[in-house]
Each structure stands twice: as structure tokens, then as C-alpha cells.
Design a protein around this motif. Structure first.
Motif, PDB file in Angstrom:
ATOM      1  N   UNK A 160      14.932 -35.696 -18.899  1.00  0.00           N
ATOM      2  CA  UNK A 160      13.924 -34.810 -18.318  1.00  0.00           C
ATOM      3  C   UNK A 160      12.546 -35.091 -18.898  1.00  0.00           C
ATOM      4  N   UNK A 161      12.501 -35.340 -20.190  1.00  0.00           N
ATOM      5  CA  UNK A 161      11.235 -35.653 -20.839  1.00  0.00           C
ATOM      6  C   UNK A 161      10.679 -36.976 -20.317  1.00  0.00           C
ATOM      7  N   UNK A 162      11.537 -37.957 -20.170  1.00  0.00           N
ATOM      8  CA  UNK A 162      11.114 -39.258 -19.649  1.00  0.00           C
ATOM      9  C   UNK A 162      10.616 -39.133 -18.212  1.00  0.00           C
TER      10      UNK A 162
ATOM     11  N   UNK B 142       7.808 -38.550 -25.756  1.00  0.00           N
ATOM     12  CA  UNK B 142       8.893 -39.497 -25.464  1.00  0.00           C
ATOM     13  C   UNK B 142       9.088 -40.427 -26.650  1.00  0.00           C
ATOM     14  N   UNK B 143       8.002 -40.929 -27.190  1.00  0.00           N
ATOM     15  CA  UNK B 143       8.067 -41.850 -28.327  1.00  0.00           C
ATOM     16  C   UNK B 143       8.726 -41.184 -29.533  1.00  0.00           C
ATOM     17  N   UNK B 144       8.381 -39.919 -29.782  1.00  0.00           N
ATOM     18  CA  UNK B 144       8.913 -39.202 -30.943  1.00  0.00           C
ATOM     19  C   UNK B 144      10.188 -38.410 -30.627  1.00  0.00           C
ATOM     20  N   UNK B 145      10.609 -38.421 -29.345  1.00  0.00           N
ATOM     21  CA  UNK B 145      11.739 -37.622 -28.873  1.00  0.00           C
ATOM     22  C   UNK B 145      11.553 -36.154 -29.270  1.00  0.00           C
ATOM     23  N   UNK B 146      10.361 -35.641 -29.004  1.00  0.00           N
ATOM     24  CA  UNK B 146       9.973 -34.276 -29.368  1.00  0.00           C
ATOM     25  C   UNK B 146      10.361 -33.316 -28.245  1.00  0.00           C
ATOM     26  N   UNK B 147      11.455 -32.607 -28.437  1.00  0.00           N
ATOM     27  CA  UNK B 147      11.930 -31.664 -27.420  1.00  0.00           C
ATOM     28  C   UNK B 147      11.126 -30.368 -27.405  1.00  0.00           C
ATOM     29  N   UNK B 148      10.314 -30.150 -28.427  1.00  0.00           N
ATOM     30  CA  UNK B 148       9.508 -28.931 -28.486  1.00  0.00           C
ATOM     31  C   UNK B 148       8.173 -29.052 -27.768  1.00  0.00           C
TER      32      UNK B 148
ATOM     33  N   UNK C  60      -4.240 -35.187 -19.829  1.00  0.00           N
ATOM     34  CA  UNK C  60      -3.653 -34.932 -21.161  1.00  0.00           C
ATOM     35  C   UNK C  60      -2.127 -34.953 -21.144  1.00  0.00           C
ATOM     36  N   UNK C  61      -1.526 -34.544 -20.033  1.00  0.00           N
ATOM     37  CA  UNK C  61      -0.063 -34.564 -19.939  1.00  0.00           C
ATOM     38  C   UNK C  61       0.474 -35.984 -20.059  1.00  0.00           C
ATOM     39  N   UNK C  62      -0.222 -36.942 -19.472  1.00  0.00           N
ATOM     40  CA  UNK C  62       0.219 -38.342 -19.566  1.00  0.00           C
ATOM     41  C   UNK C  62       0.238 -38.794 -21.024  1.00  0.00           C
ATOM     42  N   UNK C  63      -0.715 -38.335 -21.793  1.00  0.00           N
ATOM     43  CA  UNK C  63      -0.801 -38.737 -23.202  1.00  0.00           C
ATOM     44  C   UNK C  63       0.209 -37.980 -24.063  1.00  0.00           C
ATOM     45  N   UNK C  64       0.215 -36.650 -23.960  1.00  0.00           N
ATOM     46  CA  UNK C  64       1.094 -35.893 -24.868  1.00  0.00           C
ATOM     47  C   UNK C  64       2.568 -36.044 -24.515  1.00  0.00           C
ATOM     48  N   UNK C  65       2.874 -36.200 -23.239  1.00  0.00           N
ATOM     49  CA  UNK C  65       4.279 -36.444 -22.880  1.00  0.00           C
ATOM     50  C   UNK C  65       4.714 -37.840 -23.327  1.00  0.00           C
ATOM     51  N   UNK C  66       3.800 -38.802 -23.276  1.00  0.00           N
ATOM     52  CA  UNK C  66       4.107 -40.142 -23.791  1.00  0.00           C
ATOM     53  C   UNK C  66       4.396 -40.114 -25.281  1.00  0.00           C
ATOM     54  N   UNK C  67       3.590 -39.353 -26.027  1.00  0.00           N
ATOM     55  CA  UNK C  67       3.824 -39.208 -27.469  1.00  0.00           C
ATOM     56  C   UNK C  67       5.149 -38.499 -27.722  1.00  0.00           C
TER      57      UNK C  67
END
Length: 139
Positions: free
Chosen positions: A4-6, A52-58, A43-50
């Protein structure tokens, strides 16, 4: 990695690149509502990319408000284009009118509709992430 995050990140990337293509390659001038939608999508493109990279579910705590506000703006913009009665309440008074259709694929697909779909996909994905996080916390 959460699918879902991806998916949310991919939707944000496609929407961002699509808006840049329409303005920079096709030379479509964004209206006021388009600029507001960009303010919430980029901003969503940037923070969601970060995330995904960190697998940050929060990340949903920070990204969901952006996607919901963008969803509301894109929804209003889509209705403004599709319902002629609403054009009397159009907020674009200078430059390109918000009701202008640069594209009209298949007779109904416009740029605001594409933004609405992207914000909807992102919002749904973030809600799924928040629900799965809550379920994991309850167990």
C-alpha cells in the motif's frame, strides 16, 4: 515492504510527473486550483518516497492530511468542470479559468479528474496502512 505504501508513492510520482509534463512539455498554464493541488501532491511524492525507503508505516500521520485536503480540492475542481451551474462560484478570476478543459479524454477524463484519482488512491492506501498499524497494535 508494504504494498500500500509503495502504491501510494507510485501514484504520487505519476501525478507529479504528469502535472510537470502538462505544464512544461505541453505548455498548459495551471489554474489556481491546479496550483493548490500541486502544493499538496508534490510533498507527497517526496515524503512517501522517503517512507518507502525507510519502510515507515507511521507516515500516514503526516501524509494523510495532505492527501485528504488535495482530494477535496481536486473533487471541487472536477465538479466545477463537470457541473456548469458551479462555474458561477469559480474562484479563478485571473489567468486561466479553473473550468477550462485542456484535455478531455473519452469525453470525461480531465486533468482535475486525474488528480482526484491520484489523491483517492493515495488516501485509500494510507487508510489501509493506518488500519493495519492499529490492528497490529491491538494484538
Amino acid at each position: 515492504m508494504n504494498k500500500s505504501l509503495l502504491l501510494a508513492w507510485i501514484a504520487a510520482i505519476i501525478a507529479t510527473l504528469g502535472s510537470l509534463y502538462f505544464s512544461e512539455v505541453m505548455h498548459f498554464i495551471p489554474c489556481t486550483l491546479c496550483w493548490y493541488q500541486r502544493i499538496f501532491m508534490y510533498p507527497l511524492a517526496i515524503i512517501l518516497g522517503a517512507a518507502v525507503y525507510r519502510n515507515d508505516q507511521g507516515i500516514y500521520k503526516y501524509a494523510l492530511p495532505l492527501s485528504i485536503i488535495g482530494l477535496l480540492i481536486a473533487g471541487y475542481h472536477t465538479l466545477l468542470q463537470k457541473i456548469p451551474y458551479l462555474q458561477q462560484f469559480e474562484m479563478c478570476t485571473t489567468g486561466v479559468p479553473c473550468s477550462k478543459d485542456y484535455i478531455n479524454w473519452l469525453g470525461f477524463v480531465t486533468i482535475p479528474l486525474l488528480a482526484l484519482i491520484a489523491f483517492m488512491v493515495i488516501t485509500i492506501c494510507l487508510i489501509i496502512i493506518s488500519r493495519s498499524k492499529e490492528e497490529n497494535r491491538d494484538q
